[in-house]
Design a protein around this motif. Structure first.
Motif, PDB file in Angstrom:
ATOM      1  N   ASP A  40       0.833  -1.198   0.000  1.00  0.00           N
ATOM      2  CA  ASP A  40       0.000   0.000   0.000  1.00  0.00           C
ATOM      3  C   ASP A  40       0.872   1.253   0.000  1.00  0.00           C
ATOM      4  N   LEU A  41       1.849   1.235   0.874  1.00  0.00           N
ATOM      5  CA  LEU A  41       2.766   2.375   0.977  1.00  0.00           C
ATOM      6  C   LEU A  41       3.481   2.635  -0.342  1.00  0.00           C
ATOM      7  N   ALA A  42       3.946   1.574  -0.948  1.00  0.00           N
ATOM      8  CA  ALA A  42       4.711   1.704  -2.188  1.00  0.00           C
ATOM      9  C   ALA A  42       3.883   2.341  -3.301  1.00  0.00           C
ATOM     10  N   ARG A  43       2.596   2.131  -3.238  1.00  0.00           N
ATOM     11  CA  ARG A  43       1.738   2.666  -4.299  1.00  0.00           C
ATOM     12  C   ARG A  43       1.480   4.160  -4.146  1.00  0.00           C
ATOM     13  N   PHE A  44       1.697   4.684  -2.949  1.00  0.00           N
ATOM     14  CA  PHE A  44       1.324   6.074  -2.711  1.00  0.00           C
ATOM     15  C   PHE A  44       2.476   7.002  -2.332  1.00  0.00           C
ATOM     16  N   ASN A  55      12.500   3.248   2.190  1.00  0.00           N
ATOM     17  CA  ASN A  55      13.898   3.636   2.359  1.00  0.00           C
ATOM     18  C   ASN A  55      14.783   3.033   1.277  1.00  0.00           C
ATOM     19  N   LYS A  56      14.179   2.237   0.415  1.00  0.00           N
ATOM     20  CA  LYS A  56      14.933   1.579  -0.651  1.00  0.00           C
ATOM     21  C   LYS A  56      14.065   1.478  -1.885  1.00  0.00           C
ATOM     22  N   ASN A  57      14.679   1.087  -2.943  1.00  0.00           N
ATOM     23  CA  ASN A  57      13.948   0.810  -4.160  1.00  0.00           C
ATOM     24  C   ASN A  57      13.094  -0.441  -3.950  1.00  0.00           C
ATOM     25  N   PRO A  58      11.845  -0.408  -4.394  1.00  0.00           N
ATOM     26  CA  PRO A  58      10.954  -1.568  -4.219  1.00  0.00           C
ATOM     27  C   PRO A  58      11.586  -2.852  -4.757  1.00  0.00           C
ATOM     28  N   ASN A  59      12.442  -2.706  -5.699  1.00  0.00           N
ATOM     29  CA  ASN A  59      13.113  -3.862  -6.285  1.00  0.00           C
ATOM     30  C   ASN A  59      14.093  -4.489  -5.297  1.00  0.00           C
ATOM     31  N   ASP A  60      14.563  -3.700  -4.368  1.00  0.00           N
ATOM     32  CA  ASP A  60      15.573  -4.183  -3.423  1.00  0.00           C
ATOM     33  C   ASP A  60      14.975  -4.610  -2.091  1.00  0.00           C
ATOM     34  N   ILE A  61      13.665  -4.521  -1.989  1.00  0.00           N
ATOM     35  CA  ILE A  61      13.019  -4.985  -0.762  1.00  0.00           C
ATOM     36  C   ILE A  61      12.393  -6.339  -1.023  1.00  0.00           C
ATOM     37  N   LYS A  62      13.038  -7.373  -0.534  1.00  0.00           N
ATOM     38  CA  LYS A  62      12.551  -8.731  -0.737  1.00  0.00           C
ATOM     39  C   LYS A  62      11.640  -9.127   0.420  1.00  0.00           C
ATOM     40  N   SER A  95      10.185  -9.601  -4.643  1.00  0.00           N
ATOM     41  CA  SER A  95      10.383  -8.240  -4.148  1.00  0.00           C
ATOM     42  C   SER A  95       9.066  -7.458  -4.148  1.00  0.00           C
ATOM     43  N   LEU A  96       9.104  -6.339  -3.475  1.00  0.00           N
ATOM     44  CA  LEU A  96       7.938  -5.472  -3.407  1.00  0.00           C
ATOM     45  C   LEU A  96       7.531  -5.042  -4.819  1.00  0.00           C
ATOM     46  N   LYS A  97       8.517  -4.840  -5.635  1.00  0.00           N
ATOM     47  CA  LYS A  97       8.263  -4.453  -7.032  1.00  0.00           C
ATOM     48  C   LYS A  97       7.392  -5.496  -7.724  1.00  0.00           C
ATOM     49  N   ASP A  98       7.732  -6.747  -7.519  1.00  0.00           N
ATOM     50  CA  ASP A  98       6.959  -7.830  -8.128  1.00  0.00           C
ATOM     51  C   ASP A  98       5.493  -7.737  -7.729  1.00  0.00           C
ATOM     52  N   LEU A  99       5.286  -7.409  -6.480  1.00  0.00           N
ATOM     53  CA  LEU A  99       3.913  -7.353  -5.984  1.00  0.00           C
ATOM     54  C   LEU A  99       3.143  -6.191  -6.593  1.00  0.00           C
ATOM     55  N   LEU A 100       3.837  -5.095  -6.811  1.00  0.00           N
ATOM     56  CA  LEU A 100       3.188  -3.937  -7.435  1.00  0.00           C
ATOM     57  C   LEU A 100       2.756  -4.292  -8.849  1.00  0.00           C
ATOM     58  N   ASN A 101       3.652  -4.896  -9.593  1.00  0.00           N
ATOM     59  CA  ASN A 101       3.329  -5.296 -10.959  1.00  0.00           C
ATOM     60  C   ASN A 101       2.188  -6.285 -10.974  1.00  0.00           C
ATOM     61  N   ASN A 102       2.367  -7.295 -10.163  1.00  0.00           N
ATOM     62  CA  ASN A 102       1.370  -8.348 -10.086  1.00  0.00           C
ATOM     63  C   ASN A 102      -0.006  -7.777  -9.801  1.00  0.00           C
ATOM     64  N   ASN A 103      -0.030  -6.778  -8.945  1.00  0.00           N
ATOM     65  CA  ASN A 103      -1.307  -6.212  -8.562  1.00  0.00           C
ATOM     66  C   ASN A 103      -1.954  -5.449  -9.704  1.00  0.00           C
ATOM     67  N   LYS A 104      -1.136  -4.743 -10.467  1.00  0.00           N
ATOM     68  CA  LYS A 104      -1.673  -4.007 -11.618  1.00  0.00           C
ATOM     69  C   LYS A 104      -2.336  -4.967 -12.595  1.00  0.00           C
ATOM     70  N   GLU A 105      -1.624  -6.043 -12.850  1.00  0.00           N
ATOM     71  CA  GLU A 105      -2.128  -7.027 -13.814  1.00  0.00           C
ATOM     72  C   GLU A 105      -3.528  -7.523 -13.458  1.00  0.00           C
ATOM     73  N   THR A 106      -3.709  -7.790 -12.179  1.00  0.00           N
ATOM     74  CA  THR A 106      -4.961  -8.415 -11.788  1.00  0.00           C
ATOM     75  C   THR A 106      -6.029  -7.413 -11.347  1.00  0.00           C
ATOM     76  N   ARG A 107      -5.718  -6.123 -11.498  1.00  0.00           N
ATOM     77  CA  ARG A 107      -6.677  -5.154 -10.990  1.00  0.00           C
ATOM     78  C   ARG A 107      -7.931  -5.084 -11.876  1.00  0.00           C
ATOM     79  N   VAL A 108      -7.752  -5.380 -13.150  1.00  0.00           N
ATOM     80  CA  VAL A 108      -8.827  -5.374 -14.157  1.00  0.00           C
ATOM     81  C   VAL A 108      -9.426  -3.988 -14.349  1.00  0.00           C
TER      82      VAL A 108
END
Lengths: 141, 141
Positions: free
Chosen positions: B16-20, B68-75, B128-141
Motif C-alpha cells: 500500500d505504501l509503495a503505491r502512494f 527507504n529503498k527501491n521496491p526492487n531491493d526490498i525482498k 520483491s515489493l516491485k513484483d507485488l506492485l506489478n502483479n497487482n496491476k495485472e490483476t486489478r482489471v
DNA sequence: CTAATCTTGACCATTTTAGTCAGGTATGTA
DNA sequence: TACATACCTGACTAAAATGGTCAAGATTAG
C-alpha cells in the motif's frame, strides 16, 4: 511460519515405522524409545493416521502398527493432512468481510499468499515416504 | 504451517505504501483505513520496519512513512525478518540434546526439514515489493 | 490369566498471537 | 504561539494454539 511438532513427529514416526515393518508390526513403544517422542502423544498421532488409512493397527501382544500403503504412495501431503497440519497462508475467504475485504478494492496481496501456498504444497505433494527412506540411506554413512 | 497476521500485515502495508509514496509520505492512519488494519498494531509493525531500515519516518503534520529503498531491493525475506516472521521447520540444533538427538542415530528426517526450509526461503528471497506492485496491476482489471 | 498393545477422551500448563491502551514527542500550519 | 496531526514507546491482556499428560479401557498372543 513454522511446522508443528505434531506434523514433524508424524513424519518421523512413519519413517521409523517404514524401516521396521517388513517382518513384524512395530509398537509405538519402540518408536517412542527410538525417536524420543512421548508415547502418549504418539498414540494421539497414530489414531489420526489410522483414521486416514495410512497405517493399520494390530492389537494385543506382539501387536503394533503397519503401513497401509506402499511407501511410494504415501506423500507428505497425506501425512500432514491426516494430523491436521495444514498450510494456511491466505486468511481471506472468497467473499468474507474479514481478512480479505468485501470492499471494492481487492485484497492487494491475495495472489501472493496463494502463490506461496501452492509453492509449499507442491513440495509436500512430490515427497513420498519412499523418498525419505532412500534419502536417509544415502546420508547414513 | 501458517503465516502470522503480523507478517501478512507488514507486506500488505508496504505494498500500500509503495503505491502512494511517490508524492508525499503516507500516514499509518491512511494505510489503516485502506487496508483495515488496526492503527495501534501498524505502529508496532512500522517501528520494526524502521529499525530494519526498510522505511523512513517523517514526523509532524503531513508526516508519515516513506520507503527507504527501491521496491526492487526490498525482498519478502527482508520484510519478514524485520517483523520476526521466521521460517522454522527444523527444531534441532546442531548438537542439541533435545529435538534432534545426541544419540548415535542421526535425526532421520533432518534433511527433509532442511530442504523444506530452503524451499520456502527461496520463494521469499526471489520476491520483491516491485513484483507485488506489478502483479497487482495485472490483476486489478 | 496376564502382559503387551492399541483406544479414547478429558485435562492442563505454557507460549504465542493479535491486538488494545495510555501515555508520550516532534513538527507543519494557521 | 497554539494546536492538530503524526510518529513513538512500553505495558498490558484475552484468546487461541501448542504440546503435551493422565486415566481408564478393550484386545489378544502366549
Amino acid at each position: 511460519m513454522k511446522l508443528t511438532s505434531r506434523g514433524r513427529y508424524a513424519v518421523t514416526a512413519l519413517v521409523d515405522l517404514a524401516r521396521f515393518d517388513n517382518i513384524n508390526p512395530v509398537s509405538l513403544r519402540d518408536i517412542s524409545l527410538r525417536q524420543g517422542i512421548s508415547l502418549d502423544y504418539l498414540e494421539q498421532i497414530f489414531s489420526k493416521l489410522k483414521k486416514n488409512e495410512i497405517v493399520k493397527s494390530i492389537r494385543g501382544t506382539q501387536g503394533g502398527y503397519v503401513l497401509n500403503k506402499n511407501p511410494n504412495d504415501i506423500k507428505l501431503t497425506n501425512i500432514f493432512h491426516a494430523v491436521d497440519e495444514k498450510v494456511k497462508t491466505v486468511q481471506c475467504k472468497k467473499e468474507s468481510k474479514k481478512g480479505c475485504n468485501g470492499k471494492a478494492t481487492k485484497c492487494i496481496t491475495h495472489n501472493l499468499w496463494d502463490e506461496l501456498e501452492v509453492h509449499i504444497n507442491t513440495f509436500f505433494e512430490n515427497k513420498s515416504l519412499k523418498d525419505l527412506l532412500n534419502n536417509n540411506k544415502e546420508t547414513r554413512v
